[in-house]
Design a protein around this motif. Structure first.
Motif, PDB file in Angstrom:
ATOM      1  N   ALA A 101       0.841  -1.199   0.000  1.00  0.00           N
ATOM      2  CA  ALA A 101       0.000   0.000   0.000  1.00  0.00           C
ATOM      3  C   ALA A 101       0.876   1.249   0.000  1.00  0.00           C
ATOM      4  O   ALA A 101       0.513   2.285  -0.574  1.00  0.00           O
ATOM      5  CB  ALA A 101      -0.922  -0.004   1.213  1.00  0.00           C
TER       6      ALA A 101
ATOM      7  N   LEU B 207       1.429   3.186  -3.151  1.00  0.00           N
ATOM      8  CA  LEU B 207       0.277   3.831  -3.797  1.00  0.00           C
ATOM      9  C   LEU B 207      -0.174   5.084  -3.064  1.00  0.00           C
ATOM     10  O   LEU B 207      -0.865   5.938  -3.610  1.00  0.00           O
ATOM     11  CB  LEU B 207      -0.902   2.851  -3.837  1.00  0.00           C
TER      12      LEU B 207
ATOM     13  N   THR C 238     -11.701  -2.579   1.694  1.00  0.00           N
ATOM     14  CA  THR C 238     -10.980  -1.653   0.826  1.00  0.00           C
ATOM     15  C   THR C 238     -10.776  -0.354   1.589  1.00  0.00           C
ATOM     16  O   THR C 238     -11.714   0.135   2.226  1.00  0.00           O
ATOM     17  CB  THR C 238     -11.820  -1.407  -0.450  1.00  0.00           C
TER      18      THR C 238
ATOM     19  N   LYS D 247      -3.866   9.513  -2.976  1.00  0.00           N
ATOM     20  CA  LYS D 247      -3.026   8.741  -3.907  1.00  0.00           C
ATOM     21  C   LYS D 247      -1.690   9.423  -4.171  1.00  0.00           C
ATOM     22  O   LYS D 247      -1.566  10.643  -4.059  1.00  0.00           O
ATOM     23  CB  LYS D 247      -3.766   8.537  -5.229  1.00  0.00           C
TER      24      LYS D 247
ATOM     25  N   ILE E 298      -7.709   0.900  -2.031  1.00  0.00           N
ATOM     26  CA  ILE E 298      -6.723  -0.186  -2.007  1.00  0.00           C
ATOM     27  C   ILE E 298      -7.292  -1.396  -1.266  1.00  0.00           C
ATOM     28  O   ILE E 298      -7.912  -1.256  -0.196  1.00  0.00           O
ATOM     29  CB  ILE E 298      -5.425   0.266  -1.283  1.00  0.00           C
TER      30      ILE E 298
ATOM     31  N   PRO F 164       0.516  -3.574  -9.003  1.00  0.00           N
ATOM     32  CA  PRO F 164      -0.819  -3.604  -8.398  1.00  0.00           C
ATOM     33  C   PRO F 164      -1.868  -3.763  -9.503  1.00  0.00           C
ATOM     34  O   PRO F 164      -1.663  -3.295 -10.623  1.00  0.00           O
ATOM     35  CB  PRO F 164      -0.929  -2.238  -7.716  1.00  0.00           C
TER      36      PRO F 164
END
Ligand code: TXA
Ligand code: MG
Length: 326
Positions: free
Chosen positions: A71, A74, A95, A100, A117, A135
């Motif tokens: 994660a 991102l 999620t 971002k 994510i 991803p």
């Protein structure tokens, strides 16, 4: 294009990962519903996902990772409560929405500065992400508006010839899509209800957690853009019956008999509990369509627990909010 049908054997997953790396699209199983995956960092792969599904381009995609730590590639906000939640629940049906980083294209996030994510629990999905080395952006692998797919055959029905490959994995044990938790504010907030409840989020983070008000007030714009679209719609009309279980059963049986006598093709969906309904609903709606049902009569649930509420969120949309008290 000819769609390849792949197994979950290692060499097939490696073939699928190659397709993803080259910018192609692969549908794969998760523990919630099947996803339609493409490289999340490749703008044209994301565009191809929207095209294959016929999905409006302002409806952002969820980015899937194989391990929680990924994660951090991102978002720069993967710490504190977000990290605590992820550690407790991933891999699993949740999620997280976070700000971002620049590497995530706006084509993937529907123009938003946040990214959703998720680290799925399905073993084949995790191998696919791992072997791809990127991803994977994946919405549910249905044509836009149709019920989400819970077995690979549903994906074939909707997307055969429109995507590069389908992984013929196991059927989805959860049956409804992941809980979406917005972590960009001071407090966590649930944007889409699912199997992970607000109580569980509170327990883990030590913070109060509620639902986006728009879930119960149609005049508000939902924070998850996808929640505003017509969803899960069977071809048949659908009526939900709410009330005591015996009364509901009796009313459904009576109406089904009357409608059948009038020459209507009727499908009846009565579920013992919401967990079973979650697992079966989308497949049952598709089955009713295939059998040419003109009207679906289904039992509703009181929205008193998170799981009941999550299932009713889907059932109400399927039925266009057509509910009858008995
Ligand atoms: O269980 C799931 O989440 C499945 C599997 C495949 O992982 N995926 C799924 O994706 O349900 P999809 O595209 O059908 O639904 C994604 C939802 C949409 O309602 C979308 O608006 C919301 O997630 N979403 C995505 N990114 C968002 C963001 N940055 N902010 C708010 N909502 C977001
Ligand atoms: Mg969907």
């Amino acid at each position: 294009m000819e769609t390849k049908y792949l197994t979950t054997a290692d060499e097939d997953i490696r073939t699928a990962a190659d397709i993803i790396r080259r910018g192609g699209l692969v549908a794969f199983p998760t523990e919630t519903v099947y996803g339609l995956g493409g490289n999340a960092l490749n703008a044209s792969a994301s565009k191809a996902i929207y095209e294959a599904k016929g999905r409006p381009s302002d409806n952002p995609l969820i980015v899937h990772i194989a391990h929680a730590e990924e994660a951090g590639s991102l978002t720069d906000a993967f710490f504190g409560s977000a990290k605590t939640l992820a550690r407790a629940i991933w891999p699993g049906p949740m999620t997280l929405v976070l700000p971002k980083l620049g590497c995530v294209p706006y084509e993937t996030t529907g123009g938003l500065d946040t990214v959703a994510i998720r680290c799925p629990a399905n073993e084949a999905a995790r191998r696919l992400i791992e072997y791809s080395g990127v991803p994977i952006a994946a919405p549910s692998a249905n044509s836009s508006g149709r019920p989400s797919p819970t077995v690979w055959q549903h994906v074939r029905d909707d997307l055969d010839g429109r995507i590069d490959a389908v992984i013929m994995g196991e059927s989805c044990i959860g049956g409804i899509e992941s809980t979406i938790v917005d972590m960009t504010g001071e407090l966590p907030m649930i944007l889409r209800p699912g199997l992970i409840s607000p109580e569980r989020v509170s327990e883990i983070t030590g913070l109060p957690c509620g639902y986006d008000d728009a879930l119960s007030d149609p005049s508000l714009a939902p924070m998850a853009p996808g929640m505003k679209y017509k969803h899960y719609a069977p071809k048949a009309d659908m009526i939900l019956y709410a009330g005591k279980p015996e009364a509901v059963r009796a009313a459904i049986e009576k109406d089904a008999e009357k409608l059948s006598a009038e020459g209507k093709k009727v499908a009846v969906l009565i579920y013992e509990d919401a967990r079973t309904a979650a697992q079966r609903l989308f497949a049952d709606l598709r089955c009713a369509d295939r059998e040419g049902a003109e009207i679906i009569l289904a039992s509703a649930f009181p929205e008193d627990t998170a799981i009941n509420y999550s299932v009713m969120n889907r059932m109400l949309k399927s039925a266009g909010y057509n509910i009858k008290e008995v």
